[in-house]
Every structure is written in C-alpha cells, then in structure tokens.
Scaffold this motif. Sequence first.
Motif, short mmCIF file in Angstrom:
data_model
loop_
_atom_site.label_atom_id
_atom_site.label_comp_id
_atom_site.label_asym_id
_atom_site.label_seq_id
_atom_site.Cartn_x
_atom_site.Cartn_y
_atom_site.Cartn_z
N ASN A 180 29.95 44.43 38.03
CA ASN A 180 30.63 43.54 37.94
C ASN A 180 30.15 42.33 37.21
OD1 ASN A 180 33.06 41.95 38.77
ND2 ASN A 180 31.78 40.85 39.97
N LYS A 181 30.96 41.75 36.36
CA LYS A 181 30.56 40.58 35.54
C LYS A 181 31.40 39.38 35.96
CE LYS A 181 27.27 42.75 33.39
NZ LYS A 181 26.27 43.14 33.87
N GLU A 182 32.27 39.30 36.75
CA GLU A 182 33.33 38.31 37.04
C GLU A 182 32.61 37.58 38.40
OE1 GLU A 182 36.14 38.14 35.68
OE2 GLU A 182 36.25 40.17 34.76
N ASN A 183 32.97 36.38 37.94
CA ASN A 183 32.78 35.19 39.14
C ASN A 183 33.32 35.08 40.22
OD1 ASN A 183 31.91 32.75 40.51
ND2 ASN A 183 32.22 31.51 38.82
N PRO A 184 33.02 35.50 41.41
CA PRO A 184 33.74 35.61 42.79
C PRO A 184 34.18 34.40 43.10
CG PRO A 184 31.32 36.22 43.14
CD PRO A 184 31.54 36.15 41.84
N PHE A 185 33.63 33.30 42.75
CA PHE A 185 34.01 32.16 43.17
C PHE A 185 35.27 31.57 42.38
CE2 PHE A 185 29.77 32.52 44.58
CZ PHE A 185 29.77 32.44 45.85
N ASP A 186 35.64 32.00 41.22
CA ASP A 186 36.64 31.57 40.63
C ASP A 186 37.91 32.41 40.99
OD1 ASP A 186 38.15 30.70 38.21
OD2 ASP A 186 37.88 32.79 37.69
N PRO A 187 38.82 31.96 41.30
CA PRO A 187 40.26 32.67 41.92
C PRO A 187 40.55 33.91 40.85
CG PRO A 187 40.52 30.27 42.12
CD PRO A 187 39.22 30.58 41.14
N GLU A 188 40.76 33.63 39.77
CA GLU A 188 41.14 34.71 38.61
C GLU A 188 40.34 35.80 38.55
OE1 GLU A 188 44.13 35.14 37.27
OE2 GLU A 188 44.77 33.68 38.75
N GLY A 189 38.49 35.45 38.66
CA GLY A 189 37.62 36.20 38.44
C GLY A 189 37.56 37.21 39.49
N ARG A 190 37.81 36.72 40.90
CA ARG A 190 37.74 37.27 42.09
C ARG A 190 38.90 38.32 41.95
NH1 ARG A 190 37.45 33.24 45.22
NH2 ARG A 190 39.24 32.92 45.87
N LYS A 191 40.21 37.86 41.69
CA LYS A 191 41.07 38.92 41.64
C LYS A 191 40.95 39.88 40.76
CE LYS A 191 46.23 38.78 40.54
NZ LYS A 191 47.19 38.05 39.99
N ARG A 192 40.27 39.62 39.47
CA ARG A 192 40.05 40.94 38.67
C ARG A 192 38.82 41.81 39.40
NH1 ARG A 192 40.46 36.45 34.83
NH2 ARG A 192 38.08 36.15 35.03
N MET A 193 37.96 41.23 39.91
CA MET A 193 36.90 42.02 40.43
C MET A 193 37.59 42.81 41.52
SD MET A 193 33.59 40.78 42.62
CE MET A 193 34.64 40.30 44.23
N LEU A 194 38.35 42.20 42.14
CA LEU A 194 39.17 43.13 43.40
C LEU A 194 39.94 44.07 42.80
CD1 LEU A 194 39.54 40.31 46.04
CD2 LEU A 194 38.01 42.17 46.17
N ASN A 195 40.78 43.81 41.77
CA ASN A 195 41.50 44.92 41.35
C ASN A 195 40.75 46.02 40.61
OD1 ASN A 195 44.11 43.52 41.79
ND2 ASN A 195 44.01 42.49 39.68
N GLN A 196 39.63 45.56 39.92
CA GLN A 196 38.84 46.70 39.60
C GLN A 196 38.30 47.52 40.47
OE1 GLN A 196 35.73 44.68 37.34
NE2 GLN A 196 36.94 44.04 35.68
#
Length: 94
Positions: free
Chosen positions: A47-63
């Motif tokens: 994962n390269k998304e930022n879990p502290f950014d709401p949109e990044g966390r959303k993308r991470m969880l969708n992946q």
Amino acid sequence: MLNLAQQFLTQKLRQLTTQELLFYSQKYNIKISKSEAAQIIQALKQNKENPFDPEGRKRMLNQLAAITSKDTAKSVHQLLFKLAKEYGVEHWLQ
C-alpha cells in the motif's frame, strides 16, 4: 511533528506481522482469520496510500476489499480506529 508521527505510524503499519495483526484483532474482538491476516499484511506492505488522509484510507480499504472481502476491509477499518484511540490519536483519522 504531526507529519513525522504519521509517517512513523504508517511505516509501522507496513511492517506489521501476521502474528501482531492477529494479536490486535483478538485484543479488540475483531474476527480476522489467519489467512485473512496474511492477505491484509501483504496488502499493507504494498500500500502507498496515506491511512490518515480520508480519501487515501478509503482507497486503501477498497483495495483491501478487492483482495479479501468487504467484511475484512471493514474489520481492518475498525481495528485501525481502535488502535488510534488506544494511542490517543483517533482525531488523526477524522
């Protein structure tokens, strides 16, 4: 300082082991199987998304949901919030 702490915690997420994830899931009474934990750990490492950014966390969880299941992704989301609350940084996830 906040950014540094968030980077540190993000790095820690990427270095979690299956055993650590299972320990936390049992501690917070969140059902995750050993095979799901292994899949989650693999996804977190990539994962390269930022879990502290709401949109990044959303993308991470969708992946994660695409790799495992929606229920597993929801469990990881719950676990992330419970861990943040334990360390007093739940406001970082708002």
